[in-house]
Design an enzyme around this catalytic site. Structure first.
Site, PDB file in Angstrom:
ATOM      1  N   ARG A 202       1.028  -3.542   5.683  1.00 47.28           N
ATOM      2  CA  ARG A 202       1.138  -2.293   4.931  1.00 47.28           C
ATOM      3  C   ARG A 202       2.619  -2.016   4.752  1.00 47.28           C
ATOM      4  O   ARG A 202       3.293  -1.639   5.718  1.00 47.28           O
ATOM      5  CB  ARG A 202       0.470  -1.188   5.747  1.00 47.28           C
ATOM      6  CG  ARG A 202       0.222   0.100   5.012  1.00 47.28           C
ATOM      7  CD  ARG A 202      -0.134   1.184   5.995  1.00 47.28           C
ATOM      8  NE  ARG A 202       1.041   1.594   6.750  1.00 47.28           N
ATOM      9  CZ  ARG A 202       1.045   2.015   8.009  1.00 47.28           C
ATOM     10  NH1 ARG A 202      -0.069   2.071   8.699  1.00 47.28           N
ATOM     11  NH2 ARG A 202       2.173   2.384   8.607  1.00 47.28           N
TER      12      ARG A 202
ATOM     13  N   HIS B  70       1.463   4.873   6.305  1.00 48.31           N
ATOM     14  CA  HIS B  70       0.007   4.944   6.394  1.00 48.31           C
ATOM     15  C   HIS B  70      -0.530   5.881   5.312  1.00 48.31           C
ATOM     16  O   HIS B  70      -1.449   5.550   4.571  1.00 48.31           O
ATOM     17  CB  HIS B  70      -0.408   5.450   7.775  1.00 48.31           C
ATOM     18  CG  HIS B  70      -1.856   5.781   7.879  1.00 48.31           C
ATOM     19  ND1 HIS B  70      -2.833   4.823   7.865  1.00 48.31           N
ATOM     20  CD2 HIS B  70      -2.513   6.976   7.965  1.00 48.31           C
ATOM     21  CE1 HIS B  70      -4.024   5.406   7.954  1.00 48.31           C
ATOM     22  NE2 HIS B  70      -3.852   6.706   8.006  1.00 48.31           N
TER      23      HIS B  70
ATOM     24  N   TYR C 235       7.497   4.060  14.570  1.00 46.37           N
ATOM     25  CA  TYR C 235       6.743   3.048  15.322  1.00 46.37           C
ATOM     26  C   TYR C 235       6.965   1.612  14.879  1.00 46.37           C
ATOM     27  O   TYR C 235       6.300   0.721  15.384  1.00 46.37           O
ATOM     28  CB  TYR C 235       5.249   3.373  15.302  1.00 46.37           C
ATOM     29  CG  TYR C 235       4.640   3.516  13.923  1.00 46.37           C
ATOM     30  CD1 TYR C 235       4.295   2.387  13.176  1.00 46.37           C
ATOM     31  CD2 TYR C 235       4.424   4.772  13.362  1.00 46.37           C
ATOM     32  CE1 TYR C 235       3.743   2.521  11.908  1.00 46.37           C
ATOM     33  CE2 TYR C 235       3.873   4.909  12.091  1.00 46.37           C
ATOM     34  CZ  TYR C 235       3.542   3.790  11.372  1.00 46.37           C
ATOM     35  OH  TYR C 235       3.002   3.917  10.125  1.00 46.37           O
TER      36      TYR C 235
HETATM   37  C1  LIG Z   1     -13.590   7.978  13.112  1.00 41.95           C
HETATM   38  C2  LIG Z   1     -12.183   8.187  12.699  1.00 41.95           C
HETATM   39  N1  LIG Z   1     -11.231   8.300  13.633  1.00 41.95           N
HETATM   40  C3  LIG Z   1      -9.946   8.526  13.292  1.00 41.95           C
HETATM   41  C4  LIG Z   1      -9.588   8.639  11.982  1.00 41.95           C
HETATM   42  C5  LIG Z   1      -8.138   8.921  11.595  1.00 41.95           C
HETATM   43  N2  LIG Z   1      -7.563   7.755  10.948  1.00 41.95           N
HETATM   44  C6  LIG Z   1      -7.496   7.650   9.610  1.00 41.95           C
HETATM   45  S1  LIG Z   1      -6.909   6.172   9.123  1.00 41.95           S
HETATM   46  C7  LIG Z   1      -6.718   5.651  10.718  1.00 41.95           C
HETATM   47  C8  LIG Z   1      -6.213   4.276  10.989  1.00 41.95           C
HETATM   48  C9  LIG Z   1      -7.068   3.232  10.351  1.00 41.95           C
HETATM   49  O1  LIG Z   1      -6.523   1.975  10.576  1.00 41.95           O
HETATM   50  P1  LIG Z   1      -7.120   0.669   9.922  1.00 41.95           P
HETATM   51  O2  LIG Z   1      -8.579   0.599  10.190  1.00 41.95           O
HETATM   52  O3  LIG Z   1      -6.311  -0.468  10.374  1.00 41.95           O
HETATM   53  O4  LIG Z   1      -6.984   0.890   8.355  1.00 41.95           O
HETATM   54  P2  LIG Z   1      -5.639   1.107   7.532  1.00 41.95           P
HETATM   55  O5  LIG Z   1      -5.422   2.585   7.477  1.00 41.95           O
HETATM   56  O6  LIG Z   1      -4.563   0.367   8.208  1.00 41.95           O
HETATM   57  O7  LIG Z   1      -5.931   0.586   6.172  1.00 41.95           O
HETATM   58  C10 LIG Z   1      -7.089   6.642  11.602  1.00 41.95           C
HETATM   59  C11 LIG Z   1      -7.009   6.538  13.067  1.00 41.95           C
HETATM   60  C12 LIG Z   1     -10.615   8.514  11.026  1.00 41.95           C
HETATM   61  N3  LIG Z   1     -10.357   8.610   9.718  1.00 41.95           N
HETATM   62  N4  LIG Z   1     -11.884   8.288  11.402  1.00 41.95           N
END
Ligand SMILES: Cc1ncc(C[n+]2csc(CCOP(=O)(O)OP(=O)(O)O)c2C)c(N)n1
Ligand SMILES: Cc1ncc(C[n+]2csc(CCOP(=O)(O)OP(=O)(O)O)c2C)c(N)n1
Ligand SMILES: [Mg+2]
Ligand SMILES: [Mg+2]
Lengths: 376, 352, 352, 376
Positions: free
Chosen positions: D268, D272, D281
């Protein structure tokens, strides 16, 4: 019956075949070579006692003394073998069928039945036995076990420099439980944190009526591959092999090398619970196939073949088992429901306005009958 | 201010450093967490992104740097796993403080909270304590996307074994997070996220004294009369306290004297205080962001209607969210209990 | 009986086969499932042990045999997975009927139900329908172990997007399961498990006619006056209906005329019927097994107190479970709302 | 930076190296050999358009026109490569960052922004694009995707005899999501049911601030081993390889052979979300390492080297991108909040007493202001 995929018995560690013949396996020998004939007789006794208790509980349920019973019939070797490999300061998280393990942890077996008589939800003192309460929500305890293991690590109980003082957690669950999100998360949390934990899956071929093929296409031990932790498949009806692999796994976990998953391939010889009717979902042939693999009979054959099971010892254990049955029966029948007001106890550790108010109301309400003499 | 300071320090010479600081609510929680961690090495923080990032709201800012990986743990992205492992750690005497990143993401952990965390003490006859604190930035008003503005309190208040609290100002935030951490019971600590950046004075000494004594957590369950009044009782907590206070102000200017009760705690719920006020004013309005239907206000209205039956001059009115999913951010101003809607309800009960 | 039959068949010659049969509630649900499956090949059953075993309560008995693996699916042991995949299947036009084995095991699926199932229609502007039915044997009274006697309705009724119904007799069970299946909305179908073996007459024709017409599910949300009365309104549903009817009987013998409202549906909740009755009697008692605190009775009491304010002669009383975990089976008789406790409340309101 | 465990780039399928050199790989060649220079230019265009849109959305968020934006910067190759392998009647379940895939499914990109402007929770018509709405609860959609795939199977869309008419589901999620219970259950349900589904994990190295090492000790592709489904690791910054492996996986799934898991190893490049601050980080060095692996630059280098990217075509795409940006800007700014009463719409498909009552109340309440002229 299809014996492929998760039902195949490929690669099972076996040290005692179903006829009671000792199989040589240089990899696993080191974990059992210290066992004496007395130790083996001990295993036999533990399994025999567990089964006797189990049958007694079933009969008490039939007599209406228990609301339910969850027999462990057929899983004695997996439970006694693994249980006897556990020591202080290890800590155990059972599911709800680990009466054999409970026995190895010094839980007085009749005490398990308070739960099944509807008197309480937890029975023994977990700390006193390093044996957590049973958990009925499938898989939920696997996360507690993982957190507990992480805490043991933090407390310096792992790789302390003195291997004899190191500890780990053993967490038991069934084949069905491996499908639960919680169990998979437990594997992940444990792997990422190198938690000192042994996941002990008793694959007894069924989650109630569902064969393991409903949970997986491949042997359950492979769940471990998904998170990169070592695993082993063991003949769960072989008490020696069960003991050996658990010894190995615990040593691994206690040394700080992280989690291990054991799949003990076994069979639930009885019903899922006393409410269950296995004739609806499995064949007599299948049951017979497994009856020939009875874990107690197998060790018995071995001991007899080697002249290690004297009639006296047998009689002694039989008497002991009978006494346990009697004591169980008497205990169960003697238990009365504690006073009603105790249902308000321990909801919180510190007072809570609503609980206090409801307790007081209920007390007054009850007394109103007693006072009026109108209450039975 | 001097008086409080004096009381708190309980000493005369040398002149003590002021224990009063201005803080945001987020800052107050951060300071409270730090104080608890300093006080007891068994206090740990667990959650998603709470380490180097300091949490998406920066509530744990700086704590990872100062306390390290072992005390501030970035966990895998799995809420059930977080709460479940926290339970396990608490069984060995740890005091895990879990952060759920947003209200709407607590539901994967619902099973662990409802069937495990809430019941462990009961089913073990008090042998096992699970002093887990679950911090949840909750409720709406910040223009967020779906699942980031949920009011979840009613879904947990129904379950015995849990405590639920929600501070409405920095002082309470600072005190209550510490009381929650040292409570032997599990606590859901609901942080009104729209209030994170509101400032207020925080006396850091008072709670310290309390934690040293036997009454550490005694007043955690107590409501507070945030403003006294005689015509109408307005019951609120956490996210709606600001609106409630504004409503009281406006109503006062229009000649209606409103007493505002800040519940602070939802479980237990301090009915003693609420009903005492209700009996005095005879008119009650409850306001929360959560949908009115089956919300916490229902219990309050039911109980007030029952226990103050002969004192009520008007029906208890409730002002809250609607029975719809939390709508898009552009709608939230009107979805949430606005000052207008609260005043409307106050007027209606006052007119009776 | 003849009259009903006549009405249902709507024809005179040849003499129709009787459409009325005596069934247990479990049998009625089974028959209703079968009828729905015969009616529409898109109706599928999913759950743990519902196939060869027929479910732990045998509610799906025989259906696997007759409809096969593709229509009656034994799933992996994972409730979130069951509900989540059912949602996906419903998105392709299927009508999955999910069985959750016991009330206490619905919580792993809480996230899927609350954040996904309930909101899909809303967030897709009505483009996606998710007509999933979740059948739950619920509530207590059968002497079961922990987690097998939970009253979960309040934890779902608060969430918009879900319908919740609970039949109290075989006829309703037979009709309502089919109406739930053909409802375009997701429905939690709460089966009072202690009533599974109660028998009653079931006319299988009436609902069929309704399903053919435009009003298929129209009355699914409507309460029913189960017994008319003039002194006190007793509101109940599902598991407590039997006690409520008994209480009305006893009260009548003591000179108090009790009207019993069987809610049938908890979401929507037919306040129109409840409040009409409340206004007539001026005295209301609500009874459910769930803990009183923040239970569905709170909403009913709150709303009756508000909307029938000037008609009430007595505070609305609630009789329910206590704020404790569901206790061991030996305690449940006293934990649950007994006939005595219901009568006590009826007496108290009647005396006012 | 530790490049072991889940961060290692071992075994990644790569067909275009970071300098734009085409690597020969006989295993994967069959899946790309039909691609023409025009196809490759098409990939480049798709990626360029996606990025232009992405940047525009970020800038709109900065201007306060959007509440939030979730950039896909750096993940264009994984998304366009996989997206271009999808066809009718395949069906896609995205997470919330698959703007590139949305583009390949014909979603008008500005429409994605209604959600981020707070107007609604879902934007496009899923059926019209075979592209489900974004799901913000991590991993929840993986089960819907699995159920949907099971239903496709049932509907005869798998192994129908006409491979060209067969379909499958592609489900996207991130590295963080692989820890969720739901995602693990999706893997299990899919495996057990041989569901026609491709799990496409974009391992962009981070779940917000957490590196993939917080989710796993081993490469994420190995999650597939746990349930016995095939998997492949692909260089997610290589659009060709991403296309190739998705072609293979879809072919596998459509043929009735069951699920596949793809781990696309990518990065990425942006934050985020617009609320995030990656400097907290990760290091500049890390970002630079990946900047040299920019997926668009890589394909560009290849095309240039082979004289396949004319100045005219570039100018054309640039103009197109600019026009998209302008249209996006104008659209977003023009959107007004729909009438307040619409917030009561579609809560249920059929009328619900409480919703109707509240809608009516709110309507009266609002009118009371209008009538009095007291409402802004
Ligand atoms: C059940 C849940 N817990 C926490 C979140 C908050 N949250 C949104 S995106 C994220 C990280 C997701 O990481 P990843 O699966 O690697 O996807 P990326 O955002 O890197 O595409 C978090 C913790 C959420 N949306 N849903
Ligand atoms: C979350 C949850 N879902 C369903 C049940 C009901 N249930 C009790 S035991 C059981 C089967 C468990 O199978 P397995 O994990 O193989 O363990 P075994 O009973 O064979 O020892 C089920 C479905 C439960 N207790 N918890
Ligand atoms: Mg099993
Ligand atoms: Mg990621």
């Amino acid at each position: 019956m299809d014996r492929h995929g998760p039902l195949s018995d490929d690669g099972l560690v076996t040290l005692l075949d179903r006829h009671g013949e000792r199989l040589a396996d240089p990899d696993w020998e080191p974990y059992v070579e210290h066992l004496t004939a007395e130790d083996l007789r001990g295993f036999w006794r533990d399994m025999t006692m567990t089964r006797a208790f189990d049958m007694e509980a079933t009969s008490l349920q039939r007599q209406g003394e228990l609301g339910l019973w969850v027999p462990a019939l057929g899983q004695e070797a997996a439970q006694i073998g693994s249980g006897r490999a556990i020591r202080e300061p290890d800590y155990v998280f059972p599911s709800y069928r680990e009466h054999g393990v409970a026995f190895t942890r010094g839980v007085d077996l009749p005490q398990i039945l308070t739960l099944f008589r509807g008197l309480e939800h937890g029975s023994w003192d977990p700390a006193a036995h390093s044996f957590h309460l049973y958990t009925l929500v499938i898989g939920a305890h696997s996360l507690h076990a993982t957190g507990y293991a992480m805490a043991m690590d933090r407390d310096g109980l792992v790789a302390s420099g003195n291997p004899d003082a190191d500890g780990a957690v053993v967490c038991y669950y069934g084949d069905g439980a491996t499908s639960q999100g919680d169990v998979n998360e437990a594997h992940i949390f444990a792997a990422v944190n190198d938690a000192p934990i042994v996941f002990f899956v008793q694959n007894n071929q069924f989650a109630i009526s569902e064969p393991t093929t409903r949970q997986a296409k491949v042997p359950l031990a492979r769940r471990a591959d998904g998170v990169g932790i070592p695993s082993v498949r063991v003949d769960g009806n072989d008490v020696l092999a069960s003991y050996a692999v658990t010894q190995w796994a615990l040593k691994h976990a206690r040394s700080g090398a992280g989690p291990v998953l054991i799949e003990a391939f076994t069979y639930r010889m009885g019903a899922h619970t006393t409410s269950d009717d296995p004739t609806r979902y499995r064949t007599r042939a299948d049951e017979e196939h497994w009856a020939q693999r009875d874990p107690i009979a197998r060790l018995e054959a071995y001991l007899l073949k080697h002249g290690e099971l004297s009639d006296e010892f047998r009689a002694e254990v039989e008497a002991e088992a009978k006494a346990l049955g009697k004591r169980t029966r008497e205990a169960v029948k003697s238990w009365e429901r504690p006073p009603l007001l105790t249902m308000f106890d321990h909801v919180y550790a510190e007072p809570h306005q609503q609980v206090e108010a409801e307790r007081a109301w209920f007390d007054r309400y009850q007394r109103s009958f007693t006072d009026e003499g109108a209450h039975a | 201010m001097t008086e409080t300071q004096h009381r708190a320090s309980g000493t005369t010479a040398p002149a003590p450093e002021s224990t009063i600081k201005t803080m945001t609510m987020a800052g107050a929680i951060n300071a409270g967490l730090r104080a608890a961690m300093e006080r007891d090495p068994k206090v740990l923080l667990m959650g998603e992104d709470i380490g180097a990032l300091g949490g998406v709201f920066r509530v744990t800012d700086g704590l990872h740097k100062d306390f390290g990986d072992a005390r501030v743990m970035d966990t895998p992205l799995a809420e059930s796993g977080i709460v479940g492992t926290a339970i396990g750690m608490s069984m060995r005497g740890y005091r895990p403080v879990v952060e759920i990143q947003f209200d709407g993401f607590i539901f994967p952990a619902f099973n662990q909270i409802t069937t495990q965390l809430a019941k462990m003490h009961y089913r073990s006859h008090g042998r096992i304590e699970v002093p887990v604190v679950i911090r949840v930035p909750f409720a709406g008003g910040i223009g967020a996307v779906e699942h980031h503005s949920e009011s979840i309190e009613a879904l947990f208040a129904h379950t015995a074994g849990l405590r639920l609290v929600s501070p409405a100002n920095p002082q309470d935030a600072y005190d209550m997070i510490q009381q929650s951490i040292f409570s032997p019971d599990p606590v859901l600590f609901l942080e009104p996220k729209a209030r994170y950046w509101d400032k207020g004075d925080v006396d850091t000494a008072a709670v310290r004294t309390r934690l040293d004594g036997a009454t550490a957590t005694a007043d955690l369950g107590r409501a507070r009369i945030a403003r006294t009044g005689s015509d109408v009782t307005l019951v609120a907590y956490g996210p709606t306290m600001r609106t409630a206070m504004q409503a009281a102000e406006v109503a006062a200017s229009e000649g209606t004297s409103v007493e505002v009760v800040d519940l602070r705690s939802i479980s237990p719920l301090d009915f003693t205080t609420v009903i005492r006020s209700a009996k005095r004013t005879g008119r009650v309005v409850v306001v929360h962001e959560a949908p009115t239907l089956h919300g916490v206000g229902a219990e309050i209205a039911a109980r007030v209607s029952e226990e103050a039956f002969y004192h009520l001059h008007a029906p208890v009115l409730r002002v809250g969210g609607f029975h719809t999913p939390y709508p898009g951010a552009k709608f939230e101003h009107d979805y949430l209990p606005t000052l207008d809607r609260v005043l409307d309800a106050v007027d209606r009960v006052a007119k009776h």
